[in-house]
Scaffold this active site. Sequence first.
Site, PDB file in Angstrom:
ATOM      1  N   HIS A   1      -0.436 -37.696  38.938  1.00 31.32           N
ATOM      2  CA  HIS A   1       0.276 -36.858  39.900  1.00 31.32           C
ATOM      3  C   HIS A   1      -0.571 -35.635  40.262  1.00 31.32           C
ATOM      4  CE1 HIS A   1       3.667 -35.582  42.187  1.00 31.32           C
ATOM      5  NE2 HIS A   1       3.993 -34.575  41.404  1.00 31.32           N
TER       6      HIS A   1
ATOM      7  N   HIS B   1       9.632 -26.670  43.711  1.00 32.55           N
ATOM      8  CA  HIS B   1       8.428 -27.504  43.835  1.00 32.55           C
ATOM      9  C   HIS B   1       8.723 -28.757  44.660  1.00 32.55           C
ATOM     10  CE1 HIS B   1       4.671 -29.416  42.904  1.00 32.55           C
ATOM     11  NE2 HIS B   1       5.254 -30.406  42.272  1.00 32.55           N
TER      12      HIS B   1
ATOM     13  N   GLU C   1      11.741 -26.348  39.209  1.00 29.55           N
ATOM     14  CA  GLU C   1      11.491 -27.752  39.524  1.00 29.55           C
ATOM     15  C   GLU C   1      11.911 -28.088  40.953  1.00 29.55           C
ATOM     16  OE1 GLU C   1      10.753 -31.956  39.139  1.00 29.55           O
ATOM     17  OE2 GLU C   1       9.878 -30.080  38.444  1.00 29.55           O
TER      18      GLU C   1
ATOM     19  N   HIS D   1      -6.082 -20.420  36.425  1.00 32.48           N
ATOM     20  CA  HIS D   1      -7.131 -21.394  36.099  1.00 32.48           C
ATOM     21  C   HIS D   1      -6.958 -22.655  36.947  1.00 32.48           C
ATOM     22  CE1 HIS D   1     -10.295 -23.153  33.767  1.00 32.48           C
ATOM     23  NE2 HIS D   1      -9.530 -24.066  33.205  1.00 32.48           N
TER      24      HIS D   1
ATOM     25  N   HIS E   1     -13.039 -31.724  27.342  1.00 32.26           N
ATOM     26  CA  HIS E   1     -12.894 -30.884  28.540  1.00 32.26           C
ATOM     27  C   HIS E   1     -13.900 -29.732  28.509  1.00 32.26           C
ATOM     28  CE1 HIS E   1     -11.100 -29.016  31.979  1.00 32.26           C
ATOM     29  NE2 HIS E   1     -10.719 -27.944  31.308  1.00 32.26           N
TER      30      HIS E   1
END
Length: 328
Positions: free
Chosen positions: A137, A75, A72, A305, A247
């Site tokens: 986000h 990032h 975390e 992906h 999706h």
Amino acid sequence: MIFRKLVLAAAFLAFAVVVFGAFVRLSDAGLGCPDWPGCYGHVAVPLGAEARGLAQLKFPDKPFDDAKAWIEMIHRYLAGVLGLLVFAIAAYAWRKRAVLQQSPALPLFLTGLVVLQALLGMWTVTLLLKPAVVSLHLLGGMATLALLCWLTLLQYATPLSVNNGNRGKLRFWCWFGLLLLALQIALGGWVSANYAALACSGFPLCNGSWVPEMDFAQGFHFLRQLGMTAEGEPLSNPPLNAIHWTHRLGALIVFCYLTLLAIAVVRIQGLQKYGVLLLVVLCVQVILGIENVLLSLPLALAVAHNAAAALLLIAMVVLNFKINQIRE
């Protein structure tokens, strides 16, 4: 030129931030640090037994996980450096606008977008991974990447002479393709934010059916907590099926449309390589999506992906930019 180098570095870093953000989400490290912008009350990840013990006392309901905390915070560090780069780009673009002979509007807009991204990053933590915030986000990160790519292309722009009498129609179809892709990325973000990637087992069937039991009202209710309905009840399978199935349907539509678009572009002298690039990345992305379902979402493939989605977005941005360069 320093401006070119700043913009190019920011575009590469934006791609890295988007991909690493996917890794954070998929490794379930989004709450690796329960506070923001620090970690367990520290500027960085607490080091040493004593520091970690004190950190745990401050957040007794949040068990300390060293690996997730570091994921975390890395990032956040990457995103912070990107923000500083964007601010530097905006400042340089404003101060040197006469020399650059470019409007500073896009760099200034990017600064606002980066500030919004920081707020969404904070709310992602403080609102405990609320799906709507997590999805926004992700979209903000993709938008930042797309705009930085466009700004980078502007620095290296050269007139493109293409013998094509349907430039207006081609521009429309390319922009429409970009819009479709953006909507599909938003759907993918909603799947990821709701942990619905494995809601449908098997391919092409979903849980053994072409049209499984679905609840679109709950699946696409945006003002709810993670894993909960709007009424605060645990989210059942039908809403997750609806998210995943939609999706998949979107992926089919986008694949067909962009395939036809890529074939049309390949036939235009001077644009062939951009059509081939789009087609290759599109096929890779579809294969990765299918493999993720069949192999039950291995982390490496799931991150790939997301990376391929970012590359597909870049390919569409490049194609649209080149179409806009065509001289009649």
